[in-house]
Structure formats: C-alpha cells, structure tokens
Design an enzyme around this catalytic site. Structure first.
Site, PDB file in Angstrom:
ATOM      1  N   HIS A   1      49.609  69.020  84.146  1.00  0.00           N
ATOM      2  CA  HIS A   1      48.395  69.308  84.911  1.00  0.00           C
ATOM      3  C   HIS A   1      47.226  69.487  83.933  1.00  0.00           C
ATOM      4  O   HIS A   1      47.280  70.386  83.089  1.00  0.00           O
ATOM      5  CB  HIS A   1      48.608  70.594  85.711  1.00  0.00           C
ATOM      6  CG  HIS A   1      47.520  70.882  86.691  1.00  0.00           C
ATOM      7  ND1 HIS A   1      46.238  70.395  86.560  1.00  0.00           N
ATOM      8  CD2 HIS A   1      47.523  71.605  87.822  1.00  0.00           C
ATOM      9  CE1 HIS A   1      45.510  70.810  87.572  1.00  0.00           C
ATOM     10  NE2 HIS A   1      46.262  71.551  88.359  1.00  0.00           N
TER      11      HIS A   1
ATOM     12  N   HIS B   1      52.525  56.708  87.566  1.00  0.00           N
ATOM     13  CA  HIS B   1      53.292  57.119  86.374  1.00  0.00           C
ATOM     14  C   HIS B   1      54.745  57.464  86.723  1.00  0.00           C
ATOM     15  O   HIS B   1      55.322  58.392  86.159  1.00  0.00           O
ATOM     16  CB  HIS B   1      52.637  58.315  85.675  1.00  0.00           C
ATOM     17  CG  HIS B   1      51.272  58.037  85.140  1.00  0.00           C
ATOM     18  ND1 HIS B   1      51.027  57.651  83.853  1.00  0.00           N
ATOM     19  CD2 HIS B   1      50.049  58.099  85.738  1.00  0.00           C
ATOM     20  CE1 HIS B   1      49.722  57.487  83.670  1.00  0.00           C
ATOM     21  NE2 HIS B   1      49.105  57.749  84.798  1.00  0.00           N
TER      22      HIS B   1
ATOM     23  N   ASN C   1      46.142  59.105  78.322  1.00  0.00           N
ATOM     24  CA  ASN C   1      46.606  57.714  78.414  1.00  0.00           C
ATOM     25  C   ASN C   1      46.520  57.052  77.050  1.00  0.00           C
ATOM     26  O   ASN C   1      45.941  57.616  76.118  1.00  0.00           O
ATOM     27  CB  ASN C   1      45.724  56.928  79.396  1.00  0.00           C
ATOM     28  CG  ASN C   1      46.109  57.156  80.854  1.00  0.00           C
ATOM     29  OD1 ASN C   1      47.190  57.627  81.164  1.00  0.00           O
ATOM     30  ND2 ASN C   1      45.204  56.811  81.748  1.00  0.00           N
TER      31      ASN C   1
HETATM   32 FE1  HDE Z   1      46.691  61.042  86.693  1.00  0.00          FE
HETATM   33  N1  HDE Z   1      47.984  61.618  88.135  1.00  0.00           N
HETATM   34  N2  HDE Z   1      45.193  61.014  88.017  1.00  0.00           N
HETATM   35  N3  HDE Z   1      45.397  60.288  85.286  1.00  0.00           N
HETATM   36  N4  HDE Z   1      48.154  60.976  85.355  1.00  0.00           N
HETATM   37  C1  HDE Z   1      49.295  61.815  87.977  1.00  0.00           C
HETATM   38  O1  HDE Z   1      50.443  63.673  88.793  1.00  0.00           O
HETATM   39  C2  HDE Z   1      45.240  61.579  89.233  1.00  0.00           C
HETATM   40  C3  HDE Z   1      44.076  60.031  85.454  1.00  0.00           C
HETATM   41  C4  HDE Z   1      48.040  60.729  84.023  1.00  0.00           C
HETATM   42  O2  HDE Z   1      53.992  62.267  82.751  1.00  0.00           O
HETATM   43  C5  HDE Z   1      49.935  62.426  89.189  1.00  0.00           C
HETATM   44  O3  HDE Z   1      52.389  64.664  88.304  1.00  0.00           O
HETATM   45  C6  HDE Z   1      43.943  61.534  89.855  1.00  0.00           C
HETATM   46  C7  HDE Z   1      43.422  59.850  84.193  1.00  0.00           C
HETATM   47  C8  HDE Z   1      49.331  60.777  83.398  1.00  0.00           C
HETATM   48  O4  HDE Z   1      54.233  63.454  84.556  1.00  0.00           O
HETATM   49  C9  HDE Z   1      48.767  62.630  90.142  1.00  0.00           C
HETATM   50  C10 HDE Z   1      43.132  60.884  88.967  1.00  0.00           C
HETATM   51  C11 HDE Z   1      44.399  59.990  83.264  1.00  0.00           C
HETATM   52  C12 HDE Z   1      50.221  61.095  84.421  1.00  0.00           C
HETATM   53  C13 HDE Z   1      47.615  62.083  89.337  1.00  0.00           C
HETATM   54  C14 HDE Z   1      43.916  60.584  87.821  1.00  0.00           C
HETATM   55  C15 HDE Z   1      45.626  60.259  83.962  1.00  0.00           C
HETATM   56  C16 HDE Z   1      49.460  61.220  85.626  1.00  0.00           C
HETATM   57  C17 HDE Z   1      51.141  61.704  89.712  1.00  0.00           C
HETATM   58  C18 HDE Z   1      41.668  60.529  89.116  1.00  0.00           C
HETATM   59  C19 HDE Z   1      44.264  59.868  81.734  1.00  0.00           C
HETATM   60  C20 HDE Z   1      51.727  61.255  84.296  1.00  0.00           C
HETATM   61  C21 HDE Z   1      52.330  62.544  89.306  1.00  0.00           C
HETATM   62  C22 HDE Z   1      40.839  61.606  89.378  1.00  0.00           C
HETATM   63  C23 HDE Z   1      43.415  60.868  81.169  1.00  0.00           C
HETATM   64  C24 HDE Z   1      52.096  62.682  84.073  1.00  0.00           C
HETATM   65  C25 HDE Z   1      51.780  63.730  88.747  1.00  0.00           C
HETATM   66  C26 HDE Z   1      53.554  62.807  83.768  1.00  0.00           C
HETATM   67  C27 HDE Z   1      49.999  61.554  86.867  1.00  0.00           C
HETATM   68  C28 HDE Z   1      46.374  62.099  89.819  1.00  0.00           C
HETATM   69  C29 HDE Z   1      43.396  59.877  86.710  1.00  0.00           C
HETATM   70  C30 HDE Z   1      46.859  60.426  83.272  1.00  0.00           C
HETATM   71  C31 HDE Z   1      48.899  62.024  91.510  1.00  0.00           C
HETATM   72  C32 HDE Z   1      43.605  62.065  91.219  1.00  0.00           C
HETATM   73  C33 HDE Z   1      41.926  59.568  83.960  1.00  0.00           C
HETATM   74  C34 HDE Z   1      49.649  60.526  81.953  1.00  0.00           C
HETATM   75  O5  HDE Z   1      48.555  63.981  90.396  1.00  0.00           O
END
Ligand code: HDE
Length: 664
Positions: A333, A69, A142
């Site tokens: 978060h 993202h 999402n």
């Molecule tokens: Fe994320 N995801 N994600 N994700 N995600 C990040 O956090 C992660 C997942 C989502 O606009 C990171 O700040 C793991 C699902 C959005 O700043 C990180 C897993 C969904 C955004 C991270 C998931 C999301 C992130 C990278 C699996 C939809 C952007 C930067 C367990 C429900 C946030 C950050 C923004 C961002 C980890 C799966 C949505 C690395 C470990 C499912 C919208 O922490």
C-alpha cells in the site's frame, strides 16, 4: 536470518519432518485414500467428516487474484543506507547506516492473469516492503518511471482497456489489441508512457536486471519539519538489460516461468541480487522551477537536471518457504509510510491511497490482513481495533476505545517528538473543482525526450513494437487515430514507418513536438554490464572429449557465468554431466550459445538453435575438436560476434558482457 524471517518462524510449520496425519481438529487419521461408503460399491456417507473437511478446504483454496499485477514473485532481503539522510528525512531506517532493515519484494507483470507468462510486453511491478522499527514502509513502484494517466479516476478505464476484452476475454497479457490502443488515442496523456511500453524496458532479460521507480513525487521531511520533493529509484547492480521481442515470444512458450525461475535459482545458488536506492531530491522552494509540473506522474525529472544520489543498497537473498502464504498474501500500500516520508498532491497518488486497502479487503477477506504473518510489522503494534473476520489476536483488557480512564488511556498516541507520525503541515486552499491543472497539459515533450535518448537499435525496436501492436488492432480507425493523435505529435519518422508497416493512413505532417533534449540515462545501453550470472548454453556433439568440456566450463565459470551442456540425451561424459537436451532447453533461454563439435556432424537442432541465437543478436562461440564447422554454420564465420573460443575467448566474453551484438 533477518528479523522478518525470524518473525515468520512463529508461524512456520515444517512439513518435511515425520508427523502423524490428523484432521484440522487434531484427530489422527487412519485412512486417507478411501472415502467412507455404505458397502464397498455403495454411496459415500455424509458422516465422513474427514472427506468433507479435506474437500471443503480444497474448494476454498483460491482467493481472488489481484485485479492488476496478478502474476508476481516475491523474495526476502535486507536494506541498508550508506550514510544518514537526516538532512532530508527523519525516517529511522534512512538515518542509521548500521541498521539492516528486512525487506520483502514482489515483482509482477500487470495485465496478465496469475498463470500468464513471464515475458509479455508489459510494465513490471516492483514493490518493496521495508519492515522498519517505526512500522512498515511500502515503496510500491514499477520498472518504468511514468504512468499512463494523470488522475486516479481514470485507472479503471485504463485497466479495462488493457485487460482482455470483456466480450471474449482475448487477448491474455497483451496490450496489442483494439481497446487498449483506442484508449491511448483518446487519452493522449499516455503518450510518454507508451514510448516506455514500446521500448525494451517492457521485455526485461531478468527481474534482476531492471530499474525500479516510485513514479510519483513524494516528500521527505526532516526533524526540523523541512520538506523536499523526492523521486525514488532502484538501480540494479547488474545493469538494465532486455531480450528481443521475437525471443520473448519464444521464451513464453519454452519456459513460461523464465523470470521467476531465474530469480529463484540465482537466490538459491547464493547469488545475491542487489539494487541501489537512488533519490532525486528538490527543495520545496523549487517546485515551480521545472518546465513541467512536479506533481504530474507522466513526467520524469531528467537525471542530467536532477542527479540521482545513490543512498543505500538492497540485497535480495532468501526465497520464500510458501508461495501462497508469503507472495500471494503480501499486501502492499503506497499509504504505508513512516515518519519522515509523506505524500505529494499528485492526483494519481492520492487515488492510490484509497484503492490499496480497499482491494485487500476483498482479496484477503477482511480488515485483519495486517495480521497475516508476511504483513505484520516487526515492531510492536497496538490500537483499539479488535474483532472482524480472521482475528488472530487475543487482546487482554476491558477497553477498546480512546480516550479511556479505565485503562489509563492505553494504548496511547505518541507525540511527534516521541515518534508519532505527523502529516506534513502543507498549506492548501482552493475551490472544489473537477478539473486538471493547465500545467499537466503537455503530453508530448517527454515522449519526444525519451525517443531522442534512444540508441539506434532501441529506436528501431520501438518502431517495430508499435508496428506489431497496431498491426494486431483489427479496427482501422483505431490504427489511424493512434497515428494521427499520438505518434504524429511525437515524431514524423516514427509515424511514417509505422503507417507504412500497418497499412494505415499517413496523417498530414504537423509541427510535431520540437523538444530537443535527450537524456543519456534513459538508454539501457548506458547502464552497467557484467558477466556475473550470465548463462551460456553449450551444445555438443555426443563425441566431444571430456577434457574439452572441462576446459570450456572452467573458462566461463571463473567469471561467474552459468554453463549448461546440451546434447541429444542426458548423460555423463567422464565426470562432466550433460544435464540438458534439445528437448528440454533452447537457445532463447540463454544469454549466449557455444557449439563444440567432435568428429560427428552437428545435430540439426544445434544448427536451428544457432540460427535463432544469431537472429537474436547473441554472442556465439564455437570450438572444433575435429573436422570443419564452417559449412554447416547458418551464418558467415566472420560475422560480428561469432568467435572461436579456443583462439579468442576474451573476444567472446566481451561480446557476452556487451549483452547483444546490436549492430550485427
Ligand atoms: Fe497499482 N494497484 N494502482 N500502481 N500497483 C495494485 O493493489 C492502483 C499504480 C502497483 O505486488 C492493486 O494489492 C490505482 C502506479 C504495483 O502486490 C490495486 C492506480 C504504480 C502493484 C492498485 C494504480 C502502481 C499494484 C491491485 C492509479 C507504480 C502490485 C492489487 C491511481 C508507481 C503490488 C493490489 C503487489 C497493485 C490500484 C497505479 C504499482 C487495485 C487505483 C502509478 C507494483 O489496489
């Protein structure tokens, strides 16, 4: 100005006002163009503190981009609940219909770098920070309601597979390559999400025209301590709409910032961007009454089975003042919750609860990122955490521990009755195992459900998307594996089509998923349609009369449509400004096109633009001041969606509202 915007004023500096230039120490600067040298042609001197400070700051102006993202765009707004939801949750911002809660939303793509294009085939992030009176609540969702994997431990593998390949960093912002599809064929839990990713949901027309989903099952807990499982939805007032894949690829070249520009400009013009919050709620007792596991993030709850209740509205209405300070530094978060909202045991969600703080520590440089203006709550906050990198607060008092007698136990925890957060008192027991529940094993039924729910054009787009993506895989085994391990288990027609297109082996026919159900709500065609904020590019020969231009503009603008005149050069025709040329824009940047012809012949660029608009199934309007147009139009005059706007503007508008002429 909402409360959060007011709060941000404390740190807002107006750089447009006249001010004397100083160093960061406040020392007035007399000269900013020449470094200090030993002689006019001599070496630069070490003592030039002004040069060193300026350069050092510049050298450190980047922070690590988000690992996923990375490319995002943020906007401010407000949320208001329609009626109290106290029967489900004690969350204060969902209980009081008179309360306007400030929000900050960041939309994003997932796979591309921060400088990548706006319309790759990809999932879109839809993160909302609610600045409530009980602390920040983040709904980090999402634009697709399911996910690729069922357990967080596989997330690094998924992301490594979809990101550019590690040896050569190719391709950028694309899933169409070997490692991604290899992952898919080896991890069939992604089958349902793949259907979404291959659908038009992955190439939205606008960030204002896509749905949002919390994905996981969460919990709502009321004052009595009763819990309901919940899925969160965002429903765009303008409906969900797409571009077509060929168009997306062209847009990425013509305007890499297409989505962010659309959002920025609409908000700038005062066009409020509205999403309704929807809830699907099931009582805890019904946990096992579905034909799938409610904890499985690769499953939706079909809306026909569990209707979406629309409970409130979010209005996005203010752009940021400073992209880096706000959009880049905002830290979401899924673990930022408020009393009345809690987690389920979805193993994907559980892992996210660790990852997001961890990632902010490296990205924002230490444990005080909650003090960055965009991240700090609008309600008071206090605890015993002091010190650390980038500490901005000066906290008075001798004690920084609890319990203490020296400061009368301050800051003091609040009881749940006083508003203190209490984790839901769920009963859990079990042995430590590294395993996945049997109830997560069905990977294909809902993939089929999704396909069953598509209209013909949507299905065709999916087949073509799969053919594109697998066609880009160089490794024959990868293609064959995807066909045999994934597609063949979902749908035979799809398998045959794609196998033929990509020259792969047609796997033997097996009993594919026999899931019969479909869900109307999954087709984008069944979402609202509107003329509001649609864009029309009006191409004109240089001699079209001012009167015609004015009349055309009026015809469209009264419906809230945005009109751009396009010709060979930027010019004025009487009072009307022609602000665009064939060099600056293209038909791919508009929802529909119109051509107005005077005596002069139609320009070749206009003809090319029309042909492409026709190919992309757009509504096409024409008007002729003089002469004939039919022999130069690159399609039959009586083709569907080609209309004389002087004779039948209503038909044209109806076509624009219908978004595209899918059956042309
Ligand atoms: Fe994320 N995801 N994600 N994700 N995600 C990040 O956090 C992660 C997942 C989502 O606009 C990171 O700040 C793991 C699902 C959005 O700043 C990180 C897993 C969904 C955004 C991270 C998931 C999301 C992130 C990278 C699996 C939809 C952007 C930067 C367990 C429900 C946030 C950050 C923004 C961002 C980890 C799966 C949505 C690395 C470990 C499912 C919208 O922490």
């Amino acid at each position: 100005m909402n409360r959060k915007k007011e709060d941000l004023q404390k740190n807002t500096i107006d750089n447009t006002k006249k001010a004397k230039m100083t160093t960061n120490q406040g020392l007035p600067i007399s000269e900013d163009e020449f470094s200090l040298k030993a002689g006019e042609r001599g070496p630069t001197l070490m003592e030039d503190f002004h040069f060193r400070e300026k350069m050092t700051h510049f050298d450190h102006e980047r922070i690590p981009e988000r690992v996923v993202h990375a490319r995002g765009f943020g906007v401010h707004g407000e949320f208001q609940v329609y009626e109290s939801l106290e029967k489900y949750t004690k969350a204060d911002f969902l209980n009081d219909p008179s309360k306007k809660t400030p929000v900050f939303v960041r939309f994003s793509t997932v796979a591309g770098n921060r400088g990548s294009m706006d319309i790759p085939r990809d999932v879109r992030g839809f993160s909302t920070k609610f600045y409530t009176d009980e602390g920040n609540y983040d709904l980090v969702g999402n634009n697709m309601p399911v996910f690729f994997i069922q357990d967080a431990i596989k997330f690094p593998d998924l992301v490594h597979a979809v990101k550019p390949e590690p040896h050569n960093e190719i391709p950028q912002a694309a899933s169409a390559h070997d490692t991604f599809w290899d992952f898919v064929s080896q991890n069939t839990e992604s089958a349902h999400m793949i259907m979404w990713l291959m659908s038009d949901r992955a190439i939205p027309r606008s960030l204002r025209m896509m749905e949002g989903f919390g994905v996981h099952t969460f919990r709502l807990v009321n004052k009595e301590g009763k819990s309901h499982f919940v899925k969160f939805h965002w429903k765009p007032k303008l409906g969900a709409h797409q571009v077509v894949w060929d168009e997306a690829q062209l847009i990425n070249g013509k305007d890499i910032d297409f989505h962010r520009r659309d959002l920025w400009e609409n908000i700038d013009k005062g066009n409020a961007v509205e999403f309704e919050l929807g809830l699907q709620v099931i009582p805890e007792e019904d946990e096992f009454n579905m034909d799938f596991d409610v904890l499985d993030p690769t499953k939706i709850w079909p809306e026909e089975d569990v209707p979406v209740q629309l409970v409130g509205k979010m209005t996005l209405n203010q752009n940021v003042d400073d992209y880096f300070a706000e959009t880049e530094q905002v830290a979401f978060h899924p673990g930022h919750v408020v009393p009345g909202i809690d987690f389920s045991n979805d193993p994907l969600l559980q892992g996210r609860l660790f990852s997001y703080t961890d990632t902010q520590l490296i990205r924002l440089g230490g444990p005080n990122f909650h003090q960055i203006p965009i991240n700090r709550p609008v309600c008071p906050f206090a605890n015993n955490q002091r010190e650390g990198y980038n500490q901005m607060n000066i906290t008075k008092g001798q004690t920084s521990y609890h319990k203490n007698a020296l400061n009368d136990n301050q800051p003091e925890p609040a009881s749940p009755e006083e508003g203190g957060f209490e984790h839901y008192n769920e009963k859990v027991e079990g042995r430590k195992v590294r395993a996945r529940s049997e109830s997560f094993k069905d990977h294909f039924s809902q993939a089929k459900l999704f396909l069953n729910s598509m209209q013909q054009h949507e299905k065709q787009h999916m087949f073509d998307a799969l053919s594109f993506e697998l066609g880009k895989c160089k490794n024959m085994e990868v293609r064959n594996n995807v066909l045999s391990e994934v597609l063949n288990k979902i749908d035979r027609e799809m398998t045959e089509y794609v196998a033929e297109k990509v020259g792969a082996e047609l796997p033997e026919q097996i009993e594919e998923s026999t899931y019969e159900k479909s869900s109307q709500a999954l087709s984008m065609k069944n979402t609202p349609a509107s003329l509001e904020t649609r864009t029309i590019g009006v191409m004109i020969t240089p001699d079209v009369a001012e009167k015609t231009l004015k009349e055309t503009k009026d015809k469209f603008e009264k419906h809230g449509i945005d009109v751009s005149f396009i010709s060979d050069k930027i010019q004025s025709v009487g009072d009307v400004r022609v602000e665009e040329t064939f060099d600056t824009v293209h038909s791919v940047l508009f929802d529909a096109v119109v051509v107005l012809k005077g005596k002069e012949p139609l320009q070749p660029e206009a003809i090319e633009n029309l042909a492409i608009a026709f190919k992309h199934k757009k509504a096409i309007g024409y008007g002729v001041d003089e002469g004939n147009i039919s022999e130069v139009l690159p399609f039959p005059m009586d083709a569907k969606g080609v209309t004389n706007i002087e004779k039948n503007v209503d038909q044209f508008l109806q076509d624009v509202k219908g978004h595209r002429i899918w059956d042309r």
